[in-house]
Design a protein around this motif. Structure first.
Motif, mmCIF file in Angstrom:
data_model
loop_
_atom_site.group_PDB
_atom_site.id
_atom_site.type_symbol
_atom_site.label_atom_id
_atom_site.label_comp_id
_atom_site.label_asym_id
_atom_site.label_seq_id
_atom_site.Cartn_x
_atom_site.Cartn_y
_atom_site.Cartn_z
ATOM 1 N N PRO A 60 0.822 -1.218 0.000
ATOM 2 C CA PRO A 60 0.000 0.000 0.000
ATOM 3 C C PRO A 60 0.850 1.259 0.000
ATOM 4 N N LEU A 61 0.310 2.336 -0.555
ATOM 5 C CA LEU A 61 0.952 3.641 -0.455
ATOM 6 C C LEU A 61 0.547 4.281 0.865
ATOM 7 N N GLU A 62 1.511 4.772 1.599
ATOM 8 C CA GLU A 62 1.239 5.429 2.879
ATOM 9 C C GLU A 62 1.040 6.919 2.632
ATOM 10 N N ILE A 63 -0.202 7.332 2.536
ATOM 11 C CA ILE A 63 -0.517 8.727 2.216
ATOM 12 C C ILE A 63 -0.931 9.465 3.488
ATOM 13 N N THR A 64 -0.140 10.443 3.873
ATOM 14 C CA THR A 64 -0.458 11.252 5.051
ATOM 15 C C THR A 64 -0.607 12.729 4.700
ATOM 16 N N GLU A 65 -0.095 13.130 3.564
ATOM 17 C CA GLU A 65 -0.260 14.503 3.102
ATOM 18 C C GLU A 65 -0.192 14.533 1.578
ATOM 19 N N GLN A 66 -0.578 15.649 1.021
ATOM 20 C CA GLN A 66 -0.614 15.776 -0.426
ATOM 21 C C GLN A 66 0.771 15.609 -1.039
ATOM 22 N N GLY A 67 0.819 14.902 -2.145
ATOM 23 C CA GLY A 67 2.057 14.759 -2.886
ATOM 24 C C GLY A 67 1.751 14.616 -4.365
ATOM 25 N N VAL A 68 2.569 15.225 -5.201
ATOM 26 C CA VAL A 68 2.363 15.194 -6.644
ATOM 27 C C VAL A 68 3.685 14.909 -7.335
ATOM 28 N N ARG A 69 3.616 14.063 -8.351
ATOM 29 C CA ARG A 69 4.816 13.709 -9.107
ATOM 30 C C ARG A 69 4.458 13.549 -10.581
ATOM 31 N N THR A 70 5.237 14.155 -11.447
ATOM 32 C CA THR A 70 5.104 13.920 -12.878
ATOM 33 C C THR A 70 5.781 12.595 -13.197
ATOM 34 N N VAL A 71 4.972 11.600 -13.532
ATOM 35 C CA VAL A 71 5.522 10.271 -13.803
ATOM 36 C C VAL A 71 6.142 10.226 -15.194
ATOM 37 N N THR A 72 5.447 10.755 -16.175
ATOM 38 C CA THR A 72 6.018 10.889 -17.518
ATOM 39 C C THR A 72 5.734 12.288 -18.025
ATOM 40 N N GLU A 73 6.752 12.916 -18.583
ATOM 41 C CA GLU A 73 6.635 14.283 -19.081
ATOM 42 C C GLU A 73 6.084 14.286 -20.494
ATOM 43 N N GLY A 74 5.126 15.178 -20.758
ATOM 44 C CA GLY A 74 4.579 15.303 -22.099
ATOM 45 C C GLY A 74 5.500 16.076 -23.017
ATOM 46 N N ASP A 75 5.128 16.168 -24.272
ATOM 47 C CA ASP A 75 5.939 16.903 -25.244
ATOM 48 C C ASP A 75 5.142 18.006 -25.925
ATOM 49 N N GLY A 76 4.016 18.395 -25.307
ATOM 50 C CA GLY A 76 3.174 19.432 -25.889
ATOM 51 C C GLY A 76 3.497 20.810 -25.363
ATOM 52 N N ASP A 77 2.521 21.699 -25.447
ATOM 53 C CA ASP A 77 2.703 23.075 -24.991
ATOM 54 C C ASP A 77 2.874 23.142 -23.480
ATOM 55 N N VAL A 78 3.562 24.166 -23.030
ATOM 56 C CA VAL A 78 3.766 24.381 -21.597
ATOM 57 C C VAL A 78 2.499 24.964 -20.978
ATOM 58 N N ILE A 79 2.098 24.439 -19.820
ATOM 59 C CA ILE A 79 0.907 24.910 -19.117
ATOM 60 C C ILE A 79 1.230 26.209 -18.383
ATOM 61 N N GLU A 80 0.363 27.204 -18.534
ATOM 62 C CA GLU A 80 0.578 28.510 -17.931
ATOM 63 C C GLU A 80 -0.499 28.825 -16.898
ATOM 64 N N VAL A 81 -0.156 29.711 -15.972
ATOM 65 C CA VAL A 81 -1.115 30.165 -14.963
ATOM 66 C C VAL A 81 -2.324 30.790 -15.653
ATOM 67 N N GLY A 82 -3.512 30.458 -15.171
ATOM 68 C CA GLY A 82 -4.741 31.025 -15.705
ATOM 69 C C GLY A 82 -5.370 30.220 -16.817
#
Length: 311
Positions: A60-82
């Motif tokens: 099992p994954l031991e989740i106690t707080e938020q965590g985010v990971r890019t597992v594979t990087e895309g090759d499209g446009d860069v995401i911008e704020v807004g």
């Protein structure tokens, strides 16, 4: 005219706002934030845009707080704020990897605004999304909310399908250019003032069009006001779906409680104004609305009859 607001992660997947951001972990694959070390074993095998990916991890994954990971990087446009990103999402039980929900199966990608609300509630996800690329597969660990008995630890895997700047209200000069180019519908009123409409053959504008047919002379209305209005609405295909003229009386509604195209399109006008609104899908009911609501871009003829006094 009311729109039931539904945001992807609160309705489908946002189970908790618990857990602050810890020191980002370093992974060769891409960006990470929060307790991303929890997601070190997560692997994602992409299966395209129509089929859910295969997700594997050391359970099992031991989740106690938020965590985010890019597992594979895309090759499209860069995401911008807004921007608004379109994503497919799989949610899994971190105890055994069993599926909980899956937007691929429904065939309806979801829209997620990369805005201040996301930054406030899910800072690690916001941090990773900004600057990532379209096509990325992103793992997101969400801990259960102790104040919500039905809440549970959840693993999400998001695939970013596209990123677009949100629709905006066009200036009067931009509206005039579209009209001169013959790209706007033409409204005709009969002897009793009932509207009909003729649509051009082009696609609907991607931004909000407010074409003032007749200026009002009464009070200016704001987003905080309730107004009475006569209106008729059509889909861009020319199908009429609603009309107060057929009911024989104006409809009352608060401008804060209708679709964004109405709120932004009518605010600032004066009582007595007659306008054509051309509303893109994202400022109307969306491309896959609730049953009984029209899909896609819409056009409305609206007459603001009065500002309704508030008690």
């Amino acid at each position: 005219m009311r729109k039931v607001l539904a945001i992807l992660l609160p309705a489908m997947l946002f189970l908790s706002a618990c857990g602050g951001a810890s020191t980002p972990a370093d992974f060769e694959d891409g960006k990470s934030a929060g307790a991303a070390e929890t997601l070190e074993s997560v692997e994602v095998t992409d299966a395209g845009t129509d089929t859910a990916p295969e997700v594997e991890f050391d359970a099992p994954l031991e989740i106690t707080e938020q965590g985010v990971r890019t597992v594979t990087e895309g090759d499209g446009d860069v995401i911008e704020v807004g921007q608004n990103i379109n994503v497919h999402v799989v949610s899994l039980n971190p105890e055994d990897g069993s599926p909980i929900q899956d937007s691929y199966a429904a065939g309806t990608p979801q829209t997620l605004p990369v805005d201040d609300q996301l930054k406030e509630v899910y800072p690690p996800l916001y941090e990773v999304l900004v600057g990532s690329k379209v096509g990325s597969q992103i793992a997101f660990a969400i801990p259960a909310d102790p104040e919500q008995p039905q809440s549970q630890n959840t693993l999400l895997v998001l695939k970013v399908l596209s990123a677009e700047s949100p629709a905006k209200k066009l200036s009067s000069e931009e509206v005039a250019e579209l009209e001169e180019a013959g790209q706007l519908p033409t409204v005709t009123l009969d002897d009793e003032g009932v509207p009909s409409i003729e649509f051009p053959e082009n696609e609907a504008p991607s931004d909000l069009v407010v074409k003032v047919i007749e200026e009002g002379t009464g009070e200016e209305v704001t987003e905080a006001d309730t107004i009475a209005a006569n209106y008729t609405g059509w889909s861009w295909q020319g199908e009429q779906f609603d009309s107060s003229f057929e009911r024989g009386e104006p409809s009352e509604f608060p401008l804060s409680g209708v679709i964004p195209g109405w709120t932004q399109g009518l605010s600032g006008l004066k009582v007595g104004a007659k306008v054509l609104l051309v509303i893109p899908s994202e400022m109307a009911y969306g491309d896959a609305p609730a049953q009984g609501q029209p899909a896609g871009p819409l056009a409305f003829y609206v007459e603001i009859v009065e500002k309704v006094p508030q008690n």
